[in-house]
Structures are given as structure tokens and as C-alpha cells.
Scaffold this active site. Structure first.
Site, PDB file in Angstrom:
ATOM      1  N   GLU A  77      37.330 -12.896 -20.549  1.00  0.00           N
ATOM      2  CA  GLU A  77      36.094 -12.186 -20.869  1.00  0.00           C
ATOM      3  C   GLU A  77      35.291 -11.836 -19.619  1.00  0.00           C
ATOM      4  O   GLU A  77      34.708 -10.757 -19.531  1.00  0.00           O
ATOM      5  CB  GLU A  77      35.234 -13.002 -21.843  1.00  0.00           C
ATOM      6  CG  GLU A  77      35.855 -13.194 -23.230  1.00  0.00           C
ATOM      7  CD  GLU A  77      36.087 -11.885 -23.981  1.00  0.00           C
ATOM      8  OE1 GLU A  77      35.594 -10.837 -23.552  1.00  0.00           O
ATOM      9  OE2 GLU A  77      36.779 -11.926 -25.017  1.00  0.00           O
ATOM     10  N   TYR A 134      27.129 -10.988 -25.047  1.00  0.00           N
ATOM     11  CA  TYR A 134      28.490 -10.638 -25.468  1.00  0.00           C
ATOM     12  C   TYR A 134      29.462 -11.785 -25.200  1.00  0.00           C
ATOM     13  O   TYR A 134      30.163 -12.255 -26.115  1.00  0.00           O
ATOM     14  CB  TYR A 134      28.987  -9.355 -24.776  1.00  0.00           C
ATOM     15  CG  TYR A 134      30.474  -9.246 -24.954  1.00  0.00           C
ATOM     16  CD1 TYR A 134      31.016  -8.881 -26.183  1.00  0.00           C
ATOM     17  CD2 TYR A 134      31.356  -9.637 -23.938  1.00  0.00           C
ATOM     18  CE1 TYR A 134      32.385  -8.881 -26.399  1.00  0.00           C
ATOM     19  CE2 TYR A 134      32.723  -9.642 -24.154  1.00  0.00           C
ATOM     20  CZ  TYR A 134      33.231  -9.254 -25.376  1.00  0.00           C
ATOM     21  OH  TYR A 134      34.574  -9.284 -25.583  1.00  0.00           O
ATOM     22  N   ASP A 165      30.101  -5.553 -28.513  1.00  0.00           N
ATOM     23  CA  ASP A 165      30.363  -4.931 -27.212  1.00  0.00           C
ATOM     24  C   ASP A 165      30.206  -3.421 -27.351  1.00  0.00           C
ATOM     25  O   ASP A 165      29.804  -2.916 -28.407  1.00  0.00           O
ATOM     26  CB  ASP A 165      31.757  -5.319 -26.704  1.00  0.00           C
ATOM     27  CG  ASP A 165      32.834  -4.485 -27.373  1.00  0.00           C
ATOM     28  OD1 ASP A 165      32.638  -4.084 -28.538  1.00  0.00           O
ATOM     29  OD2 ASP A 165      33.860  -4.214 -26.736  1.00  0.00           O
TER      30      ASP A 165
END
Length: 317
Positions: free
Chosen positions: A61, A144, A162
Site C-alpha cells: 500500500e 486510505y 481511493d
DNA sequence: AAAGCGTGGCC
DNA sequence: TGGCCAAGCTT
């Protein structure tokens, strides 16, 4: 802990999420169609393999923040092979992380990931936390990433929003070609309204709507003809009206920018395993004012350090 | 809270 | 060609 402490947005997202958890999604057909499509069309990506670690999810991520999937994949596998746990990464100097980041871009993310690894090691016994507020407290993790890790690595039920998700909701639900500028509270609320009640189904849907935005409902040229929710799409029903909302900020030109100069200096620091001299840096860019401004910025950011007067290197520790 | 922050691929 | 875009975050 109050989630709103992290933002000026007057939205208690914890309450929002728990309230939504008690109700079925507002558009069950839409949610189900997207998840079914995902079941058939999901790309085979490393972080979707069985047994992929929470640390791997967190690293992926970080890398995926503004860097395309195809460029992340090779760096991610190298990274996890070298540093299979947060403690492994925390035990090396931050400059090593920056070097391994290679040309993924935005190298501050490598510094932040290294810092987060240290925090995980110290605060959480080396285990990636699963609580959103604990995740938000880590360096480099925002709304996020915190929810993505909680949902994808641990299966918790949270709305994960997102840029892909925002675009799909803007089109399919709101009927607009592009989303309005990101709004934390509004975005979380809109996604919460679609989220299935079961945590596992919610995690799948979070990934599914992102995937739909990434490969079908794309920004430039959406492939509406193969879209699994075309019959339910508000944008299609409205005749695909052009975007008429507030103008998005234009990305500044990269060529000739300070960012380009910073990038050139960082590339040099990554390439050499000995300190780089002022003279070598001079050769990278003709404008002395811009050059020194870029170098000063890198030093201030901790991406570079002065080893002795006029000599620079990646951060040693 | 708007601006700054890399890099490369695509049309 | 060059502008646009890419699983955001911090200050």
C-alpha cells in the site's frame, strides 16, 4: 480515540461505520454485481495471494500510493525478500530503504515506511496493528492506507476509498463524469452506503470497486461496453454528461522543475555507495540556485545527509 | 488547506 | 509532442 482528531472534517467515521454495519447496502444489486464481476475478473496480484502477510499488504500500500501497479510488483517482491518483517526493515539505516525504493518515485515514502516499521516494532511488538486508529498513528499512513490494511490484511469492515472508488461512485451513483475534489467525510459516507454488511463481503467489495475503477471505469477512456454495472450506471442513464464541477488543480510541469532536480540528485545518491561531492552534483543541473534549493530540500527532508562539508549521502542512520 | 512531492507510460 | 494520469500523505 476520536478519529476526527486526525482531520478537520466534522465526521465521526467510527460512528458512521458502525451505523452502516447494521444496515444492508443502499444498492445491494450494484454492490453484488461489482463483487461478482471481481470474482471473475480480478487480476492475479501478489497481495491477493493466499497467505500474503499483513506486513506485505502494508508495504504494497505504501508503494501503491501514486505509483502504478506494474512498477510496484518487482520492487515489492525484492523488498519483502530482504525485509520479511517490520523489525528487519527497522534494523537497517533509512538510506537502505531509500536505495531499495529505487525509482518508484516520491522517495519520502521509503523514509516514512522505514519510520513506520520502527514504530510497529516498538509500539506493537513487531506486529502490524489492525486497529484503524493505531494504523493512522503510523508515519506515512492516512485514511486510505489505514483502512486498506485493516480491511485487506485483517478482514475488518471499513469503507476503503481511493481515487478509483471515488470515480466509480461519481459515475455510477452520482451520475457525474468525474468525482468532486476529495472530501473525507462525504467519501467515507458514500462508500459506507454501498458496503455489504458482512466483513468478508465488505473487504471483497472494497477491492472490487477499486479494481473496476482501475481496469474498466478508468479516468481517460472508460470501457463502458464491458462494464458489469452499465445498466445501473447513473452517468450512462444521464447520457454521459461532461464534467462540470470545480476544476482540478493542474499538475505542474515536471521538466525543469525542482522536483526534477531533486530526482536527479537522489538518483545519483542511490547509484553511488560513497559520498557524492558538490562538484558531482554541479554536473547534474546547470542552474546553481535551483540546484542548491533542491539539495537543501533533500537535506531538510532527511533524504540526504551531509557526511562532511561538501559531501552528501543517503541517510546512514 | 493548498501546495509540494518522482517517475514513467499512454494517447 | 506534451499534457494527463497513477491504490496519497504531510505540512
Amino acid at each position: 480515540m476520536n478519529v476526527t482528531a486526525h482531520s478537520a472534517a466534522p465526521v465521526d467515521s467510527a460512528a458512521l461505520e458502525s451505523a452502516a454495519a447494521e444496515t444492508a447496502p443502499a444498492s445491494p444489486d450494484l454492490s453484488r454485481s461489482i463483487s461478482l464481476w471481481f470474482g471473475e475478473n480480478a487480476r492475479d496480484l501478489p497481495w491477493r495471494r493466499d497467505g500474503f502477510s499483513a506486513w506485505g499488504t502494508l508495504v504494497s500500500e505504501f508503494m501503491l500510493q501514486q505509483t502504478p501497479v506494474n512498477r510496484v510488483i518487482p520492487r515489492l517482491s525484492e523488498w519483502l525478500e530482504r525485509w520479511p518483517t517490520p523489525k528487519d526493515l527497522a534494523s537497517v539505516p533509512p538510506g537502505e530503504a531509500v536505495r531499495a525504493w529505487a525509482s518508484l518515485g516520491y522517495p519520502r515514502r521509503a523514509l516514512w515506511l522505514h519510520a513506520a516499521a520502527g514504530q510497529i516494532t516498538e509500539r506493537h511488538g513487531g506486529i502490524v496493528p489492525e486497529d484503524v486508529d493505531d494504523l493512522l498513528a503510523l508515519t506515512g499512513i492516512g485514511d486510505y492506507t489505514a483502512r486498506a490494511v485493516a480491511a485487506f490484511a485483517y478482514g475488518h469492515r471499513h469503507p476503503v476509498v481511493d481515487t478509483n472508488t471515488r470515480r466509480v461512485i461519481a459515475r455510477a451513483v452520482t451520475g457525474q463524469a468525474e468525482p468532486a475534489p476529495p472530501s473525507r467525510g462525504r467519501d467515507l459516507e458514500a462508500m459506507s452506503a454501498l458496503l455489504p454488511a458482512e466483513p468478508a463481503a465488505a473487504a471483497v467489495f472494497n477491492a472490487a470497486i477499486m479494481e473496476l475503477g482501475a481496469i474498466v471505469c478508468t479516468s481517460r477512456s472508460p470501457r463502458c461496453a464491458v462494464c458489469p454495472i452499465q445498466d445501473a450506471c447513473a452517468w450512462r442513464a444521464a447520457g454521459y454528461p461532461a464534467y462540470d464541477g470545480p476544476k482540478k488543480a493542474v499538475q505542474k510541469k515536471f521538466e525543469g522543475s525542482d522536483r526534477q532536480v531533486r530526482g536527479l540528485i537522489m538518483a545519483e545518491l542511490r547509484a553511488t555507495h560513497h559520498p557524492v561531492t558538490d562538484a558531482e552534483i554541479e554536473g547534474l543541473w546547470p542552474d546553481a540556485v535551483q540546484r542548491s534549493r533542491a539539495l537543501a530540500g533533500l537535506l531538510a527532508d532527511g533524504l540526504a545527509v551531509t557526511t562532511e562539508p561538501g559531501m552528501y549521502a543517503l541517510s546512514q542512520g
